[in-house]
Design a protein around this motif. Structure first.
Motif, PDB file in Angstrom:
ATOM      1  N   GLN A   7      -1.111   3.973  -0.834  1.00 10.77           N
ATOM      2  CA  GLN A   7      -2.196   4.505   0.339  1.00 10.77           C
ATOM      3  C   GLN A   7      -2.432   6.843   0.353  1.00 10.77           C
ATOM      4  O   GLN A   7      -1.846   6.501   0.426  1.00 10.77           O
ATOM      5  CB  GLN A   7      -2.170   3.514   2.030  1.00 10.77           C
ATOM      6  CG  GLN A   7      -3.300   4.322   2.370  1.00 10.77           C
ATOM      7  CD  GLN A   7      -3.413   3.128   3.487  1.00 10.77           C
ATOM      8  OE1 GLN A   7      -3.950   2.076   3.111  1.00 10.77           O
ATOM      9  NE2 GLN A   7      -2.526   3.568   4.514  1.00 10.77           N
ATOM     10  N   GLN A   8      -3.669   7.482   0.262  1.00 11.33           N
ATOM     11  CA  GLN A   8      -3.433   8.123   0.160  1.00 11.33           C
ATOM     12  C   GLN A   8      -4.438   8.996   1.365  1.00 11.33           C
ATOM     13  O   GLN A   8      -5.237   8.253   1.911  1.00 11.33           O
ATOM     14  CB  GLN A   8      -4.249   9.429  -0.854  1.00 11.33           C
ATOM     15  CG  GLN A   8      -3.860   8.512  -2.045  1.00 11.33           C
ATOM     16  CD  GLN A   8      -2.404   8.915  -2.089  1.00 11.33           C
ATOM     17  OE1 GLN A   8      -1.905  10.238  -1.562  1.00 11.33           O
ATOM     18  NE2 GLN A   8      -1.059   8.387  -2.694  1.00 11.33           N
ATOM     19  N   ASN A   9      -3.485   9.921   2.117  1.00  6.84           N
ATOM     20  CA  ASN A   9      -4.767  10.705   3.481  1.00  6.84           C
ATOM     21  C   ASN A   9      -4.934  11.219   2.602  1.00  6.84           C
ATOM     22  O   ASN A   9      -4.758  12.957   2.019  1.00  6.84           O
ATOM     23  CB  ASN A   9      -3.843  11.164   4.843  1.00  6.84           C
ATOM     24  CG  ASN A   9      -3.979  11.632   5.724  1.00  6.84           C
ATOM     25  OD1 ASN A   9      -5.330  11.407   5.383  1.00  6.84           O
ATOM     26  ND2 ASN A   9      -3.352  11.683   6.779  1.00  6.84           N
ATOM     27  N   THR A  23       0.604  -1.557  -0.031  1.00  2.63           N
ATOM     28  CA  THR A  23      -0.282  -0.009  -0.302  1.00  2.63           C
ATOM     29  C   THR A  23       1.283   1.073  -0.085  1.00  2.63           C
ATOM     30  O   THR A  23       0.399   2.289  -0.040  1.00  2.63           O
ATOM     31  CB  THR A  23      -0.964   0.180   1.111  1.00  2.63           C
ATOM     32  OG1 THR A  23       0.174   0.343   2.679  1.00  2.63           O
ATOM     33  CG2 THR A  23      -1.783  -1.076   0.976  1.00  2.63           C
ATOM     34  N   ASN A  24       2.305   1.672  -0.053  1.00  2.00           N
ATOM     35  CA  ASN A  24       2.727   2.601   0.211  1.00  2.00           C
ATOM     36  C   ASN A  24       4.006   2.490  -1.352  1.00  2.00           C
ATOM     37  O   ASN A  24       4.376   3.384  -1.473  1.00  2.00           O
ATOM     38  CB  ASN A  24       4.110   2.529   0.548  1.00  2.00           C
ATOM     39  CG  ASN A  24       4.687   0.792   0.938  1.00  2.00           C
ATOM     40  OD1 ASN A  24       4.759   0.168   0.177  1.00  2.00           O
ATOM     41  ND2 ASN A  24       6.283   0.880   1.046  1.00  2.00           N
ATOM     42  N   ARG A  56      -3.148   0.380  -8.870  1.00  2.00           N
ATOM     43  CA  ARG A  56      -3.847   0.517  -7.324  1.00  2.00           C
ATOM     44  C   ARG A  56      -2.489   1.996  -7.095  1.00  2.00           C
ATOM     45  O   ARG A  56      -0.623   1.647  -7.260  1.00  2.00           O
ATOM     46  CB  ARG A  56      -3.724  -0.252  -6.469  1.00  2.00           C
ATOM     47  CG  ARG A  56      -4.629  -0.065  -5.222  1.00  2.00           C
ATOM     48  CD  ARG A  56      -4.359  -0.784  -4.751  1.00  2.00           C
ATOM     49  NE  ARG A  56      -3.637  -1.633  -3.888  1.00  2.00           N
ATOM     50  CZ  ARG A  56      -3.273  -2.069  -2.670  1.00  2.00           C
ATOM     51  NH1 ARG A  56      -4.765  -2.954  -2.705  1.00  2.00           N
ATOM     52  NH2 ARG A  56      -2.300  -2.525  -2.368  1.00  2.00           N
ATOM     53  N   TRP A 111     -10.823   2.741  -2.866  1.00  2.00           N
ATOM     54  CA  TRP A 111     -11.229   1.864  -1.032  1.00  2.00           C
ATOM     55  C   TRP A 111     -11.502   2.724  -0.634  1.00  2.00           C
ATOM     56  O   TRP A 111     -10.376   3.345  -0.215  1.00  2.00           O
ATOM     57  CB  TRP A 111     -10.390   0.423  -1.372  1.00  2.00           C
ATOM     58  CG  TRP A 111     -10.613  -0.276  -0.340  1.00  2.00           C
ATOM     59  CD1 TRP A 111      -9.665   0.205   1.233  1.00  2.00           C
ATOM     60  CD2 TRP A 111     -11.037  -1.394  -0.093  1.00  2.00           C
ATOM     61  NE1 TRP A 111     -10.674  -0.458   1.768  1.00  2.00           N
ATOM     62  CE2 TRP A 111     -11.314  -1.628   1.351  1.00  2.00           C
ATOM     63  CE3 TRP A 111     -11.848  -1.760  -0.573  1.00  2.00           C
ATOM     64  CZ2 TRP A 111     -12.226  -2.832   1.587  1.00  2.00           C
ATOM     65  CZ3 TRP A 111     -13.028  -3.254  -0.025  1.00  2.00           C
ATOM     66  CH2 TRP A 111     -12.925  -4.177   0.592  1.00  2.00           C
ATOM     67  N   VAL A 112     -12.234   2.719   0.375  1.00  2.00           N
ATOM     68  CA  VAL A 112     -12.198   3.996   1.550  1.00  2.00           C
ATOM     69  C   VAL A 112     -13.583   3.499   2.248  1.00  2.00           C
ATOM     70  O   VAL A 112     -14.815   2.488   1.630  1.00  2.00           O
ATOM     71  CB  VAL A 112     -13.260   5.415   1.365  1.00  2.00           C
ATOM     72  CG1 VAL A 112     -14.140   4.862   0.483  1.00  2.00           C
ATOM     73  CG2 VAL A 112     -12.614   6.151   2.174  1.00  2.00           C
ATOM     74  N   ASN A 166      -6.546   6.773   4.684  1.00  2.00           N
ATOM     75  CA  ASN A 166      -5.642   5.962   4.069  1.00  2.00           C
ATOM     76  C   ASN A 166      -6.449   5.585   2.961  1.00  2.00           C
ATOM     77  O   ASN A 166      -7.502   4.102   3.102  1.00  2.00           O
ATOM     78  CB  ASN A 166      -5.648   4.423   4.792  1.00  2.00           C
ATOM     79  CG  ASN A 166      -6.821   4.022   5.482  1.00  2.00           C
ATOM     80  OD1 ASN A 166      -8.354   4.348   5.752  1.00  2.00           O
ATOM     81  ND2 ASN A 166      -6.551   2.471   6.773  1.00  2.00           N
ATOM     82  N   ILE A 167      -6.644   5.916   1.646  1.00  2.00           N
ATOM     83  CA  ILE A 167      -8.174   5.900   0.969  1.00  2.00           C
ATOM     84  C   ILE A 167      -7.028   5.521  -0.847  1.00  2.00           C
ATOM     85  O   ILE A 167      -6.212   5.709  -0.590  1.00  2.00           O
ATOM     86  CB  ILE A 167      -8.297   6.910  -0.191  1.00  2.00           C
ATOM     87  CG1 ILE A 167      -9.579   7.626   1.108  1.00  2.00           C
ATOM     88  CG2 ILE A 167      -9.183   6.471  -1.392  1.00  2.00           C
ATOM     89  CD1 ILE A 167     -10.846   8.990   0.594  1.00  2.00           C
ATOM     90  N   LEU A 168      -7.561   3.807  -0.799  1.00  2.00           N
ATOM     91  CA  LEU A 168      -6.817   3.659  -2.889  1.00  2.00           C
ATOM     92  C   LEU A 168      -7.355   3.872  -3.443  1.00  2.00           C
ATOM     93  O   LEU A 168      -8.900   3.246  -3.440  1.00  2.00           O
ATOM     94  CB  LEU A 168      -6.535   2.249  -1.842  1.00  2.00           C
ATOM     95  CG  LEU A 168      -5.427   1.217  -0.696  1.00  2.00           C
ATOM     96  CD1 LEU A 168      -5.426   0.157  -0.856  1.00  2.00           C
ATOM     97  CD2 LEU A 168      -3.394   1.516  -1.471  1.00  2.00           C
TER      98      LEU A 168
END
Length: 932
Positions: free
Chosen positions: A282-284, A237-238, A279, A321-322, A374-376
């Motif tokens: 992961q985003q804030n 996820t990074n 994908r 994905w949220v 933490n949205i993908l």
């Protein structure tokens, strides 16, 4: 001083002192400024004023027009945050006063009025990309657009320049209202280049707002694969990740050929290419109501892969994905234009055109999501076809932006040399009319410039807009209200290419027309006949006239030259007298008609009635034909069959025929000509033709009856038969029965009618004689003790004989008694002819020497042709040869000869007898057959 007055003054001063001591001072200053949040659903202004000593509170009032006020705050604070509502660039007035028992005067805010901040501009719309320019239109903000007084500037982030009022790019920032900007045509761009633009909005106080969208993460250009991986399972996820477990093993990284550096993508032909998403890390997204994924897209275009459902087409979809679930994107825009297509599987961008590094904005609505830390985000290209077509996709320069990114991007097209594909056409307007000269240019065109020549092409001057001219710098020059003095002017267009090519069109002429004048006098025949054609009428050509409208008497029609100054007219059988006029015209209108030209129309004589007279003639005779008189006729014209003689101009004609048929016709005549003809068909009566073949047997027996016939001859009344000499019979019909004579001959027949007798038909017929038997008398006398001897006769071969128990070819019996024997035969020969014959055979008593001689002789060959060989044991004395009738045809004597031969040339085929006589006078006879 009077004591009373002194007391009064003292009281007044005391009162004034006491009043001044109780009044409160007004605030020394009041300011207003844009607060927080400055815009959006609520626009805030912060109002601050100076504190006043002794004041217990303050009253703040607000107005939107400077005359109607409302209290919005009362309290001790010297600052107030005013939520003005949803409208940006809205007018606000503020004033404040201090309160301490009494209220002070109002102090107006220094910014009087003050305006709320504008809402950030929406993404501009880009369109009509060319080689050196494109069109840009500002889009009203949503849901609450800024008011029309708001001004905007347009910034090109590609070149770090501003769009100028004339559409060029420059360093100066130009603010204009959205209405003033309209759709601006941006010029001076480079070909094959991607240009990005965003807008700035300025309120009436000069505050500028830009919704540029701040990046949440650094844009990924994929210059290395350090931030990308493919593996099975859930994936990291990074970093950017594509699953290796999908249909192709995931999207792959390429270090080159991206929009900048490398890219992530796929190219190939696969069945059901799906699930191979890319994908993001992961985003804030905390603090954002929406997020934009901005990236550059290149994709294949396969028309057969496009269907109504985007899920079943070549396309890419977007989701996130949220809150432990998937949510779809809310908008997909290219150049500010919505391109998203939805179905039950989400929001898609179809691969409905070939794209190369096209910038795409995908917006996700976060207002209904709670955990934004933490949205993908997913970018998933799909292809459901396996038909050998190459499906490809490239993803590059991916960034995650907060709120709505305001940038719109569009690429200019490839620049090609300018050409002129269609040249201007000549124009022929009327005075005060309009004309348009147009060209069609190909390639990349930067500008158009029309030129005018007033001296036939000797000099050319540029055309400027104004007066009668407009659109002088476009592909179509418009002239409004041309004058007669412009007649003969020439026009051409110079085209300047964006990169190369500066062609000049061919020249086109301007012909300025005016309506024609008066038509002259009509010339032509004033007296005509009904049915007459080829009558010409004309007028002198009228200056400027391009067409002539003729008016004719009833029943007259133009057969040639319609619309010209000279026509050919046909007057029908119902035409009546009347006037002829003509009116000239052209595209500018009609001229003045000619004066009337009177025409009288006369009738033709009527067709004669039926012709009386014989309809069948035999050559050389005289026949009379007649008709009833025709009203109005002055003469008649008779036409006779070819070869007939005779003439007449009256109702009756007597003609000498030549036996030929044909048509006799007559017309009635007057000054208008001849009527239609009346005709009578005449048939020719002639001598019969020669009869055909005579039917009957060609060969018959003499004395027999014979029936002959012919086919009937057309037109014959009777027939004449002619027979050979000795034949008897007569007939006048098509058949005859005759008694055949003894000799052959020819039978003839002819046909007869009133016009004569035909030629003879003649055919030969053979009369076969009745055959007769002639016995070979060389056999006489026969020896009574001879062996049986074959009888012979002179009848044709094949005859049949009957009588006395003896038939053809039988033997005369042995040991017949001595004496005369009478033998009678009835017979029929090969021709079928029958007869009877009686012969007498004499039988003697002979010595043995004849018998011995006959046994020792050989005669051959039999049958023979020309030569007969004879061998004998006794000396041959004489040889005799007889024909079938017993006539001697050869006698030859020998001396002491045992072997000899005789030659018998030129004999007819048939039966012959050879008799040999020895020196001892013994004799024998042999029957021989002659063949060809």
């Amino acid at each position: 001083m009077n004591t009373s007055v002194a007391k009064l003054i003292s009281c007044c001063c005391l009162a004034l002192f006491l009043f001044a001591a109780k009044a409160i001072a007004q605030p020394a200053s009041c300011t207003a400024a844009i607060g927080t949040p400055a815009n959006g659903a609520a626009h805030h202004l912060t109002v601050t004023w100076a504190a006043v000593g002794g004041a217990t509170s303050y009253e703040l009032e607000n107005s939107t027009n400077g005359s109607t006020w409302a209290n919005i705050y009362t309290g001790a604070s010297t600052t107030y945050d005013h939520n003005t509502g949803a409208l940006g660039n809205a007018t606000q007035y503020y004033r404040v006063r201090s309160i301490s028992g009494t209220a002070s005067a109002y102090t107006n805010a220094t910014q009087y009025p003050i305006y709320t901040a504008c809402d950030a501009p929406a993404v501009p719309q880009l369109s009509n990309a060319g080689t050196s320019g494109m069109s840009l239109a500002l889009v009203p903000e949503s849901p609450d657009p800024n008011p029309s007084i708001t001004t905007y500037s347009i910034y090109c982030s590609t070149t770090s320049q501003y769009v100028q009022a004339n559409g060029t790019l420059g360093a100066s920032e130009v603010f204009q209202t959205m209405a003033t900007w309209g759709t601006v045509n941006i010029t001076g761009l480079a070909a094959s280049t991607n240009y990005c633009f965003y807008a700035k909005a300025k309120n009436n106080d000069g505050d500028v707002r830009t919704a540029s969208g701040s990046p949440i993460s650094t844009a990924e250009t994929f210059t290395t694969n350090a931030n990308f991986s493919t593996q099975s399972g859930s994936g990291p996820t990074n970093r950017f990740w594509s699953p290796s477990s999908c249909t192709t093993g995931g999207l792959t990284y390429s270090a080159a050929n991206g929009c900048t550096g490398g890219y992530v993508g796929f190219s190939g032909s696969f069945n059901n290419f799906y699930g191979c998403f890319l994908r993001t890390p992961q985003q804030n997204c905390t603090g954002n109501s929406s997020i934009v994924i901005n990236f550059d897209l290149s994709n294949s275009y396969i028309a057969s892969h496009l269907v109504t459902s985007p899920s079943n087409s070549d396309a890419i979809r977007f989701y996130m994905w949220v809150d432990n679930g998937f949510k779809q994107a809310s908008s997909i825009k290219i150049g500010g234009v919505e391109k998203g297509v939805s179905d039950i599987n989400g929001l898609w961008l179809k691969f409905d055109e070939l794209r190369t590094c096209v910038n795409v904005d995908v917006t996700f609505d976060l207002t209904t999501s709670s955990n934004l830390s933490n949205i993908l985000f997913y970018l998933e290209p799909n292809c459901s076809f396996n038909d050998g077509q190459v499906f490809s996709v490239k993803l590059d320069n991916i960034s995650v932006l907060s709120e709505a990114a305001s940038t719109a991007c569009l690429s200019t097209t490839t620049c090609t040399a300018a050409t002129i594909q269609t040249h201007p056409s000549n124009e022929t307007p009327c005075v005060n009319g309009n004309a348009t000269f147009s060209i069609v240019a190909g390639g990349s065109v930067a500008s158009y410039l029309w030129q005018e020549s007033t001296n036939g092409g000797g000099n050319w001057n540029p055309v400027s807009n104004g007066g009668i001219y407009s659109n002088a710098t476009t592909a179509s020059l418009t002239l409004t209200g041309v004058t007669s003095g412009m007649n003969g002017y020439l026009y051409r267009c110079n085209v300047t290419g964006s990169c190369s090519g500066n062609p000049t069109s061919n020249a086109a002429s301007l012909t300025v027309n005016i309506a024609p004048g008066v038509a002259g006098t009509v010339s032509g025949s004033a007296s005509v006949c009904q049915g007459q054609s080829g009558v010409t009428y004309s007028v002198s050509a009228v200056s400027g006239a391009t067409s002539y409208a003729w008016s004719l008497p009833t029943g007259a029609v133009i057969s040639a030259g319609d619309g010209t100054s000279s026509i050919t007219v046909t007057f029908s059988g119902s035409a009546t007298a009347g006037d002829i006029t003509v009116t000239p015209s052209n595209t500018c209108g009609q001229g003045t008609a000619s004066s009337a030209f009177a025409v009288s129309v006369n009738q033709l004589a009527a067709q004669p009635a039926a012709i009386s007279g014989s309809t069948s003639v035999c050559g050389g005779g005289s026949e009379t034909y007649s008709i009833d008189a025709v009203n109005g006729a002055t003469s008649y014209t008779w036409t006779l069959p070819n070869g007939w003689t005779g003439s007449s101009s009256t109702e009756t004609i007597t003609a000498t025929t030549n036996g030929a048929g044909g048509t006799i016709s007559v017309t009635a005549n007057n000054t208008c000509g001849s009527s239609s003809a009346q005709t009578l068909l005449i048939s020719a009566a002639s001598s019969p033709s020669t009869p055909g073949t005579i039917n009957g047997p060609d060969s018959v027996c003499a004395g027999s009856p014979l029936t002959l016939s012919i086919a009937a001859v057309n037109g014959a009344d009777s027939y004449n038969w002619f027979l050979p000499v000795g034949w008897t019979g007569s007939s006048t019909t098509t058949s005859i029965t005759v008694n055949v004579g003894n000799s052959s001959g020819s039978v003839s027949v002819s046909a007869t009618n009133s016009c004569g007798t035909s030629s003879l038909r003649t055919q030969a017929f053979t009369a076969n004689p009745l055959p007769s038997v002639v016995f070979d008398f060389s056999l006489n006398p026969l020896c009574n003790n001879d062996e049986p001897i074959v009888l012979s006769d002179g009848s044709p071969a094949g005859g049949v004989y009957a009588g006395n128990g003896v038939s053809n070819g039988s033997f005369f019996p042995k040991n017949v008694s001595v004496g005369n024997h009478t033998i009678t035969y009835d017979y029929t020969d090969a021709n079928g002819c029958s007869g009877s014959h009686t012969s007498v055979i004499t039988v003697d008593e002979c010595t043995g020497i004849d018998k011995q001689f006959a046994a020792g002789i050989h005669i051959y060959p039999n049958p023979f042709q020309d030569v007969i060989v004879i061998q004998s044991e006794l000396s041959i004395n004489t040889i005799l040869v007889y024909d079938a009738m017993g006539k001697e045809i050869l006698r030859k004597e020998f001396f002491n000869t045992l072997h000899t031969q005789i030659t018998l040339p030129d004999l007819a085929k048939g039966i012959y007898s050879v008799r040999v006589i020895s020196d001892e006078n013994a004799s024998m006879i042999r029957k021989m057959i002659r063949v060809e």
